[in-house]
Write an enzyme that holds these catalytic residues in place. Structure first.
Site, PDB file in Angstrom:
ATOM      1  N   ASN A  17      -9.995  -2.036  -6.256  1.00 50.43           N
ATOM      2  CA  ASN A  17      -8.989  -1.235  -7.110  1.00 50.43           C
ATOM      3  C   ASN A  17      -9.353  -1.268  -8.664  1.00 50.43           C
ATOM      4  O   ASN A  17      -9.420  -0.225  -9.645  1.00 50.43           O
ATOM      5  CB  ASN A  17      -7.594  -1.635  -7.026  1.00 50.43           C
ATOM      6  CG  ASN A  17      -6.897  -1.433  -6.004  1.00 50.43           C
ATOM      7  OD1 ASN A  17      -6.182  -2.597  -5.748  1.00 50.43           O
ATOM      8  ND2 ASN A  17      -7.320  -0.763  -5.191  1.00 50.43           N
ATOM      9  N   ASP A  34       0.878  -1.320  -0.023  1.00 51.30           N
ATOM     10  CA  ASP A  34      -0.138   0.011  -0.064  1.00 51.30           C
ATOM     11  C   ASP A  34       0.829   1.221  -0.062  1.00 51.30           C
ATOM     12  O   ASP A  34       1.739   1.155   0.627  1.00 51.30           O
ATOM     13  CB  ASP A  34      -0.786  -0.118   1.086  1.00 51.30           C
ATOM     14  CG  ASP A  34      -1.893   0.947   1.189  1.00 51.30           C
ATOM     15  OD1 ASP A  34      -2.320   1.333   0.024  1.00 51.30           O
ATOM     16  OD2 ASP A  34      -2.719   1.202   2.188  1.00 51.30           O
TER      17      ASP A  34
END
Length: 253
Positions: A81, A33
């Site tokens: 995503n 991340d």
């Protein structure tokens, strides 16, 4: 103030010494991340962050290999995503495909794809699956590449597969409900046949799981690192292992 590199080297040496006789996790999951925030902080396009993050993967896998970790699960692309702007998503998918192919080409890692490949464009999914297949006989660290992955989606798919299997056996719904066990679900997860992760590392400072490996993390230890993934250092990695080694894992007992 920037810390001199020699101080990091000294700290790393100290961490290594502390881990010499420590318990090392067999299966480590990593939530990669912070790529976009890393790029934003530098004033560059998000694709630059994703590319820098992808370039860092082999190095981190090398650290895992050196430490004796047998299985690494890398969350590269979540189902959420896939809702990003099309231009960024196209760039990200291209970077991920190239990364998986490069990992397979090294013949150093045994790749296993976890996630719903039907959510990806056919060409990208095909290249990813073919790359993983080329690494099937590699005798090295098993690397699960989580692409098009979501924890709820995985559990849903596992239940769907199990129910369809029961239907093929001619079982009634009542029989299925009466005999269902946690093992039945576990045996239909993407990670079937593998031990649950001992440790999950998330970079970027976020302290949440976002649905990562929901079923498998009942007794997993977590380590949250402030550093964005592209800047994740060996010292951060060793600190995670040291933190893990100091925890008392009672597993509910």
């Amino acid at each position: 103030m920037r810390i001199p590199s020699f101080l990091y080297a000294l700290y790393e040496r100290r961490l290594r010494k502390q881990l010499s006789d420590a318990q090392i996790p067999h299966h480590v999951g990593i939530i990669l991340d912070g790529n976009r925030r890393w790029a934003k902080a530098l004033g560059v396009a998000a694709a630059s962050g994703h590319k820098r993050g992808a370039d860092h993967v082999s190095e981190v896998l090398g650290w895992c290999e050196e430490s004796g970790i047998g299985i690494v699960t890398l969350w590269m692309l979540s189902t959420e995503n896939l809702a990003r702007a099309q231009e960024e998503l196209d760039d990200l998918l291209d970077i991920i495909v190239r990364l998986v192919e490069s990992l397979a080409q090294t013949k150093r890692w045994k790749l296993r794809v976890i996630g719903d490949m039907s959510l990806l464009p056919d060409a990208a999914a095909s290249r990813i699956l073919q790359a993983a297949e080329r690494s099937a006989n590699v005798d090295g660290v098993t690397v699960n590449v989580a692409i098009g992955y979501g924890g709820r989606q995985e559990i849903t798919q596992a239940m769907r597969d199990y129910l369809l299997e029961c239907e093929l056996r001619g079982a009634t719904l009542s029989e299925v409900a009466q005999n269902l066990t946690t093992a039945d679900i576990t045996n239909h997860m993407y990670t079937r046949g593998q031990p649950d992760p001992d440790l999950i590392i998330r970079t970027s400072g976020e302290q949440r799981m976002s649905g990562f490996m929901l079923w498998q993390t009942v007794h997993t230890e977590f380590f949250f690192c402030e550093t964005y993934w592209p800047d994740f250092r060996r010292t951060d990695f060793l600190r995670a292992l040291r933190d893990f080694s100091r925890r008392e894992r009672r597993r509910g007992k």
